[in-house]
Motif scaffolding. Structure first.
Motif, PDB file in Angstrom:
ATOM      1  N   THR A  19       0.817  -1.214   0.000  1.00  8.54           N
ATOM      2  CA  THR A  19       0.000   0.000   0.000  1.00  8.54           C
ATOM      3  C   THR A  19       0.853   1.268   0.000  1.00  8.54           C
ATOM      4  O   THR A  19       0.314   2.363  -0.042  1.00  8.54           O
ATOM      5  CB  THR A  19      -0.917   0.034   1.236  1.00  8.54           C
ATOM      6  N   TYR A  20       2.182   1.131   0.046  1.00  9.47           N
ATOM      7  CA  TYR A  20       3.079   2.287   0.101  1.00  9.47           C
ATOM      8  C   TYR A  20       3.213   2.954  -1.265  1.00  9.47           C
ATOM      9  O   TYR A  20       3.123   2.294  -2.312  1.00  9.47           O
ATOM     10  CB  TYR A  20       4.475   1.862   0.558  1.00  9.47           C
ATOM     11  N   SER A  21       3.478   4.251  -1.245  1.00  8.23           N
ATOM     12  CA  SER A  21       3.797   4.964  -2.488  1.00  8.23           C
ATOM     13  C   SER A  21       5.239   4.636  -2.879  1.00  8.23           C
ATOM     14  O   SER A  21       6.002   4.030  -2.101  1.00  8.23           O
ATOM     15  CB  SER A  21       3.661   6.469  -2.276  1.00  8.23           C
ATOM     16  N   GLY A  22       5.630   5.060  -4.090  1.00  3.60           N
ATOM     17  CA  GLY A  22       6.980   4.796  -4.559  1.00  3.60           C
ATOM     18  C   GLY A  22       8.037   5.405  -3.659  1.00  3.60           C
ATOM     19  O   GLY A  22       9.061   4.784  -3.354  1.00  3.60           O
ATOM     20  N   GLY A  23       7.798   6.636  -3.215  1.00  2.35           N
ATOM     21  CA  GLY A  23       8.752   7.301  -2.346  1.00  2.35           C
ATOM     22  C   GLY A  23       8.870   6.616  -1.000  1.00  2.35           C
ATOM     23  O   GLY A  23       9.967   6.489  -0.433  1.00  2.35           O
TER      24      GLY A  23
END
Length: 266
Positions: free
Chosen positions: A134-138
């Motif tokens: 569920t994390y963003s790329g950053g």
């Protein structure tokens, strides 16, 4: 320890008839950020693989944290962490579970405390219990770098760390890299982005056709060109400044931004 954190002399590497490295020389001071700049295929990743003992050089010598990469390979491996071009995180696990797993694999005491400390350092505490999927790329890249720091290695290799990231995520990673150097970690950064090297590096080396063709600080490299002529130029905002002004550093849309008028409205 005294001396440079990384020292490379006459490094050569060929794949059959393709000469990738043709005598590479450079040094990286302790606690500094060194950018190895070059286009695709210049040999940047090959240099990192040799320094991290994943690949043997055909000729030349190199040391990491004072240890020879050939005769003291095990000591070298204990001195660095490597973050590749793509985040090596387990998406099924949570961010905290990823960090605890690495700490346990390295047989460190109190893996939970180590994980919590790194989550706080990299501003991931609120997302600690969430699955990495569920994390963003950053966020993934920050977690990946945090995992590299388990055990506090004195040297970290970042091989094109912002590959495929959006502008906000790139800025997040830049901030993280600056923090690492500020805490005394030596960073060898490979990149093909000129602005990335300009923003982060204490020293920059340009690798071209298997050789370092220039090596110095940004100010030293700029002096290679003729002196600039002073002219009046109306400064326009960069696209990055516009992007951040509209979106905001926290990702919230700025409602105060004034939209550009169309020719009809004028």
């Amino acid at each position: 320890m005294r001396g440079p954190a990384i020292q490379v002399r006459g490094l050569e590497k060929s794949y059959k008839t393709l000469r990738v490295l043709r005598g590479v020389d450079f040094e990286v001071a302790r606690g500094s950020i060194f950018a190895l700049l070059g286009s695709n295929g210049a040999g940047k990743t090959t240099v990192v693989k040799i320094l991290s003992t994943l690949l043997k050089a055909d000729a030349g010598t190199a040391s990491v944290n004072g240890f020879d990469i050939t005769t003291q390979a095990s000591d070298v491996r204990e001195s660095f962490s490597l973050t590749g071009q793509f985040a090596a995180v387990d998406e099924i696990l949570s961010g905290r579970e990823n960090l605890v797993l690495v700490a346990e694999l390295r047989c460190l005491e109190d893996p939970g405390a180590i994980a919590d400390d790194l989550l706080e350092r990299f501003s991931l505490t609120e997302a600690a219990a969430r699955r990495v999927s569920t994390y963003s790329g950053g966020m993934r890249r920050r977690l990946d770098i945090a995992m590299s720091l388990v055990g506090t290695p004195p040297v970290i290799f970042l091989d094109e760390p912002t590959t495929g990231l959006d502008p906000e995520a790139r800025i997040e990673v830049w901030h993280t890299v600056r923090q690492l150097a500020g805490q005394g970690t030596t960073v060898l950064l490979t990149t093909q982005h000129l602005d990335e090297a300009e923003q982060l590096a204490d020293r920059i080396a340009i690798l071209h056709e298997g050789r370092i063709i220039v090596d110095g600080t940004l100010a030293e490299l700029k002096r290679l060109l003729p002196p600039a002529e002073v002219e009046y130029v109306e400064k326009q905002p960069t696209l990055e400044e516009v992007f951040l002004a509209v979106v905001g550093a926290d990702g919230d849309i700025r409602t105060t931004a004034t939209p550009a008028r169309t020719s009809e409205e004028r």
